[in-house]
Motif scaffolding. Structure first.
Motif, PDB file in Angstrom:
ATOM      1  N   PHE A   1       0.825  -1.203   0.000  1.00 38.35           N
ATOM      2  CA  PHE A   1       0.000   0.000   0.000  1.00 38.35           C
ATOM      3  C   PHE A   1       0.863   1.258   0.000  1.00 38.35           C
ATOM      4  O   PHE A   1       0.658   2.172  -0.803  1.00 38.35           O
ATOM      5  CB  PHE A   1      -0.946   0.011   1.207  1.00 38.35           C
ATOM      6  CG  PHE A   1      -1.715   1.286   1.321  1.00 38.35           C
ATOM      7  CD1 PHE A   1      -2.845   1.499   0.532  1.00 38.35           C
ATOM      8  CD2 PHE A   1      -1.286   2.305   2.163  1.00 38.35           C
ATOM      9  CE1 PHE A   1      -3.543   2.692   0.601  1.00 38.35           C
ATOM     10  CE2 PHE A   1      -1.976   3.509   2.237  1.00 38.35           C
ATOM     11  CZ  PHE A   1      -3.109   3.705   1.449  1.00 38.35           C
TER      12      PHE A   1
ATOM     13  N   LEU B   1       2.482   1.955  -3.341  1.00 39.43           N
ATOM     14  CA  LEU B   1       1.628   2.486  -4.399  1.00 39.43           C
ATOM     15  C   LEU B   1       1.129   3.886  -4.060  1.00 39.43           C
ATOM     16  O   LEU B   1       1.063   4.762  -4.916  1.00 39.43           O
ATOM     17  CB  LEU B   1       0.423   1.554  -4.619  1.00 39.43           C
ATOM     18  CG  LEU B   1       0.802   0.155  -5.116  1.00 39.43           C
ATOM     19  CD1 LEU B   1      -0.430  -0.742  -5.173  1.00 39.43           C
ATOM     20  CD2 LEU B   1       1.453   0.263  -6.491  1.00 39.43           C
ATOM     21  N   TYR B   2       0.765   4.083  -2.779  1.00 41.60           N
ATOM     22  CA  TYR B   2       0.068   5.306  -2.410  1.00 41.60           C
ATOM     23  C   TYR B   2       0.987   6.511  -2.235  1.00 41.60           C
ATOM     24  O   TYR B   2       0.767   7.575  -2.827  1.00 41.60           O
ATOM     25  CB  TYR B   2      -0.748   5.067  -1.135  1.00 41.60           C
ATOM     26  CG  TYR B   2      -1.474   6.289  -0.637  1.00 41.60           C
ATOM     27  CD1 TYR B   2      -2.633   6.732  -1.279  1.00 41.60           C
ATOM     28  CD2 TYR B   2      -1.008   7.015   0.460  1.00 41.60           C
ATOM     29  CE1 TYR B   2      -3.298   7.863  -0.832  1.00 41.60           C
ATOM     30  CE2 TYR B   2      -1.670   8.142   0.913  1.00 41.60           C
ATOM     31  CZ  TYR B   2      -2.816   8.565   0.256  1.00 41.60           C
ATOM     32  OH  TYR B   2      -3.478   9.675   0.697  1.00 41.60           O
TER      33      TYR B   2
ATOM     34  N   HIS C   1       0.746   9.963  -4.267  1.00 37.15           N
ATOM     35  CA  HIS C   1       0.088  11.022  -3.506  1.00 37.15           C
ATOM     36  C   HIS C   1       1.010  12.241  -3.359  1.00 37.15           C
ATOM     37  O   HIS C   1       0.569  13.380  -3.464  1.00 37.15           O
ATOM     38  CB  HIS C   1      -0.296  10.438  -2.143  1.00 37.15           C
ATOM     39  CG  HIS C   1      -0.776  11.441  -1.148  1.00 37.15           C
ATOM     40  ND1 HIS C   1      -1.947  12.138  -1.313  1.00 37.15           N
ATOM     41  CD2 HIS C   1      -0.254  11.860   0.032  1.00 37.15           C
ATOM     42  CE1 HIS C   1      -2.121  12.950  -0.267  1.00 37.15           C
ATOM     43  NE2 HIS C   1      -1.107  12.798   0.548  1.00 37.15           N
TER      44      HIS C   1
ATOM     45  N   LEU D   1      -0.927   9.630   6.701  1.00 36.94           N
ATOM     46  CA  LEU D   1      -1.947   8.582   6.661  1.00 36.94           C
ATOM     47  C   LEU D   1      -2.895   8.677   7.863  1.00 36.94           C
ATOM     48  O   LEU D   1      -2.526   9.200   8.908  1.00 36.94           O
ATOM     49  CB  LEU D   1      -1.286   7.206   6.640  1.00 36.94           C
ATOM     50  CG  LEU D   1      -0.392   6.926   5.423  1.00 36.94           C
ATOM     51  CD1 LEU D   1       0.252   5.570   5.549  1.00 36.94           C
ATOM     52  CD2 LEU D   1      -1.198   7.000   4.140  1.00 36.94           C
TER      53      LEU D   1
END
Lengths: 76, 494
Positions: free
Chosen positions: B200, B203-204, B208, B319
Motif C-alpha cells: 500500500f 503504491l500510495y 500522492h 496517513l
C-alpha cells in the motif's frame, strides 16, 4: 566435492554473482534513465527479478532436487 | 490523545495481545519436548520455513535502517537486496547438506553441529559463546527498533522505554512456551501485515506526494544526484569495491548465521530449503520499498535528526490513524519475530553446548535453554534501557564475526581432513583481523569489506594447519557414531 559434480544446472547460480558482483563497476551510473529510474536502480530491479528465476533453473535438472536428497557429507 | 493516536494505539494493543495468543496456540496439542521446541520436530513445509527465513531478512531494520540509509547515503543501501540474491545461491548449495547432517545426528544448532563434527564439546561451547556475542546486540537493536516504531506510531504517547518493555514481554510471552513453531506462526501474521502495508505504501505515497516514481526520481536527479550512485552521499567509504565484497561475504555468512540456521533446521526435507532459496530473493522487492520511501523523505521531511525515522515520520504525517496502527503492528512484529528466533537460538546453543556440554538429557537441556532465553532477553532489555549505545556498537561486528565460522561448519563437512586445531586457528586469525578493523573504524579497508579479508586469512590458516598436523587416522575410524561420542569426557579441545 564430488557431491557437486555432475550437476551442471548449478552453473545458473553464477547469474546472481554476475549481476550483483561482477557487473557493479559497469552499472554504477545514472544514465541511461529507464522509465524515469536511474540506471543503477533499474539494474538492481532486474537483478531482483532474474535471481529467483536463475535459482529455480538451477533446481530444474538437479538430480538431488529430483531425488529430494541432501548432499552427503565427507564426514559423519 | 487525538483521535488518530487513540485509534492507532488501540489497533496496536489488539495486535500485541493477538500475537501472544497466536504464538501460544500454535503448539496446542503437540509434544513440547526439546526437538519440538528448538527445531519444530523438523516438520516445517515450504510456508513455515519461508516465513521464518523471511523474518530473518525483513526485520524492524527494514522500516528504520533501510529507509534511514537511503535517506542518509542513498545507493549503498541497495547492497541489502544484492547480498540476498547471492546469499540464496549459497543457501541452495550448502544448507541442505548442513540440514541433512543435523537431522542424521539430531543436532539443533550451529554450536551443536561443530561439537559433533569435531568431537569436541569444548569447541561447541566456544562457538556458542562467539555466536552469543554476535547475536545479543541484534536483540537489543530489535528492542530499540521496536521502541522507535511504537513511539512513532502512537504519535509519541507511548514512551521509548515503555515500548522496550512491551517488546520484551510479548516476545518472551510466547517463545518460552512455543519455541520455533510459535515464532513461525507469529511470522505468518507478520508477513501478511508487512506485505499488505508495504504494498500500500509503495503504491500510495509516491503517487500522492509526487505523482509517481518517475517524478520522484527526476527530482532526485536534479537536486540530489549524489544519492543515486555508489558511494552515495557522504558515506563512510561505501563504494563499488565495498558493495562487491559485501555481496560475496554476506552471502556465505547466510549459511551459518545461527538464527538463520535455526530457521532452516526446522524444514521437513531438503527441497523445502531449495524451493525457499528460489522464492525468498523475491522478498527483496518489498525491501526496495522502504528504500524508495527513504529517498522520498528527502523532500517530504528534510533535515530529520534521526534518519531512521524517515519512513515512519512520513507515515504518521500522511496517513489516517487506523493505517498508522496497522503499520505499527507490522513494524513491531518485524522486531518481535527476529528477536524471538535470536533468543531461542542463544537458548538452544547454551542449553546443550555450554551448560550441558553435550550431555544427553533433553528435558534438562530444554529447561536450561528456556532459562537462557529469558536471561538473554533481559540482558538486551537492560542494555536498551541503560546503555543504548554500548552493545549496539558491537553489532557492526555481527555479520563479519559470524562469517569466520563458515570454514569450520561448511568446510568441515566437505573436507574430512580438517582438524580441530586447523578450524580453531582459522577462526582465531579471522576474528583477530575483523574485530580490531571493525571496532577501530577501518572497515571497509581499502574499499574491501574487512570480514572478507578475515575470511580469506581464516581459510588459508585452516588449510595450512590441518595439512601440517594431520589427525592420526583422519581417513578411517576417527569418526564414530554420535551415540558413542556423547560418553567422551569434555575437553578434547587441544
Amino acid at each position: 566435492m564430488s557431491r557437486y559434480r555432475h550437476r551442471r544446472t548449478l552453473l545458473w547460480l553464477l547469474v546472481p554473482y554476475l549481476l550483483f558482483v561482477v557487473a557493479i563497476p559497469f552499472v554504477n551510473r545514472i544514465d541511461p534513465v529507464v522509465l524515469g529510474l536511474p540506471f543503477l536502480f533499474v539494474w538492481v530491479l532486474i537483478g531482483v527479478l532474474v535471481s529467483p528465476a536463475a535459482i529455480w533453473l538451477a533446481s530444474r535438472g538437479d538430480p538431488l532436487f529430483a531425488a529430494n536428497e541432501p548432499e552427503a557429507t565427507d564426514v559423519d | 490523545m487525538s483521535t488518530d493516536a487513540t485509534v492507532a494505539v488501540a489497533i496496536f494493543a489488539v495486535g500485541m495481545v493477538g500475537t501472544i495468543a497466536l504464538g501460544i496456540l500454535a503448539v496446542r496439542g503437540r509434544d513440547t519436548d526439546l526437538a519440538e521446541w528448538s527445531v519444530g520436530s523438523r516438520t516445517f513445509g515450504v510456508l513455515l520455513t519461508w516465513v521464518l527465513l523471511a523474518g530473518e531478512n525483513y526485520t524492524s531494520f527494514s522500516y528504520l535502517g533501510a529507509s534511514g540509509w537511503a535517506y542518509g547515503y542513498g545507493a549503498p543501501i541497495l547492497y541489502l537486496v544484492g547480498y540476498m540474491a547471492t546469499g540464496y545461491c549459497m543457501v541452495y548449495l550448502f544448507c541442505p547438506m548442513i540440514w541433512g547432517y543435523a537431522k542424521r545426528h539430531g543436532l539443533i544448532s550451529v554450536s551443536d553441529i561443530i561439537a559433533h563434527r569435531f568431537r569436541s564439546p569444548a569447541f561447541g561451547a566456544l562457538v556458542a559463546i562467539v555466536a552469543t556475542i554476535a547475536l545479543l546486540p541484534y536483540i537489543q537493536l530489535q528492542i530499540q527498533g521496536m521502541g522507535l516504531v511504537v513511539s512513532a506510531i502512537s504519535y509519541g504517547h507511548i514512551g521509548l522505554k515503555t515500548a522496550f518493555v512491551i517488546g520484551f514481554v510479548v516476545t518472551v510471552g510466547f517463545v518460552l512456551i512455543s519455541g520455533l513453531r510459535g515464532s513461525a506462526w507469529v511470522s505468518v501474521l507478520k508477513d501478511a501485515l508487512v506485505i499488505l502495508t508495504i504494498l500500500f505504501l509503495a503504491l500510495y505515497l509516491p503517487l500522492h506526494l509526487f505523482g509517481g516514481y518517475g517524478e520522484l526520481f527526476s527530482r532526485i536527479r536534479e537536486t540530489k544526484a549524489q544519492w543515486l550512485t555508489l558511494p552515495g552521499h557522504d558515506s563512510p567509504g561505501l563504494g563499488v569495491g565495498w558493495f562487491m565484497s559485501t555481496c560475496v561475504l554476506n552471502a556465505v555468512t547466510f549459511t551459518v548465521f545461527p538464527s538463520f540456521v535455526a530457521g532452516y533446521l526446522g524444514s521437513k526435507d531438503a527441497n523445502t530449503i531449495r524451493r525457499n532459496s528460489a522464492f525468498l530473493p523475491m522478498y527483496s522487492l518489498l525491501l526496495l520499498v522502504p528504500m524508495m520511501l527513504g529517498l522520498a523523505a528527502l523532500f517530504v521531511v528534510p533535515k530529520l535528526e534521526t534518519s531512521d525515522l524517515a519512513l515512519l515520520t512520513m507515515v504518521t504525517r500522511e496517513l489516517p490513524g487506523w493505517l498508522v496502527g496497522l503499520v505499527g503492528v507490522a513494524g513491531a512484529l518485524s522486531a518481535i519475530v527476529p528477536m524471538a528466533v535470536f533468543m531461542l537460538c542463544i537458548g538452544t546453543m547454551w542449553g546443550k553446548s555450554v551448560l550441558g556440554l553435550g550431555r544427553d538429557d533433553p528435558a534438562r537441556t530444554k529447561r536450561m535453554s528456556q532459562l537462557v532465553v529469558f536471561v538473554s532477553g533481559l540482558v538486551a532489555l537492560a542494555g536498551a534501557l541503560a546503555l543504548p549505545n554500548a552493545l549496539v556498537r558491537l553489532s557492526v561486528l555481527s555479520y563479519e564475526g559470524i562469517a569466520q565460522l563458515v570454514p569450520a561448519v561448511v568446510g568441515g563437512l566437505l573436507w574430512r581432513r580438517m582438524t580441530t586445531a586447523g578450524a580453531l586457528a582459522g577462526i582465531v586469525v579471522g576474528e583477530a583481523i575483523v574485530v580490531p578493523l571493525a571496532l577501530g573504524g577501518h572497515d571497509p579497508l581499502l574499499g574491501i569489506n574487512a570480514g572478507l579479508i578475515g575470511l580469506l586469512a581464516n581459510v588459508l590458516v585452516n588449510v595450512a594447519v590441518s595439512r601440517a598436523w594431520p589427525a592420526a587416522d583422519a581417513g578411517g575410524g576417527r569418526f564414530r557414531r554420535s551415540a558413542e561420542v556423547r560418553h567422551e569426557p569434555a575437553g578434547t579441545l587441544q
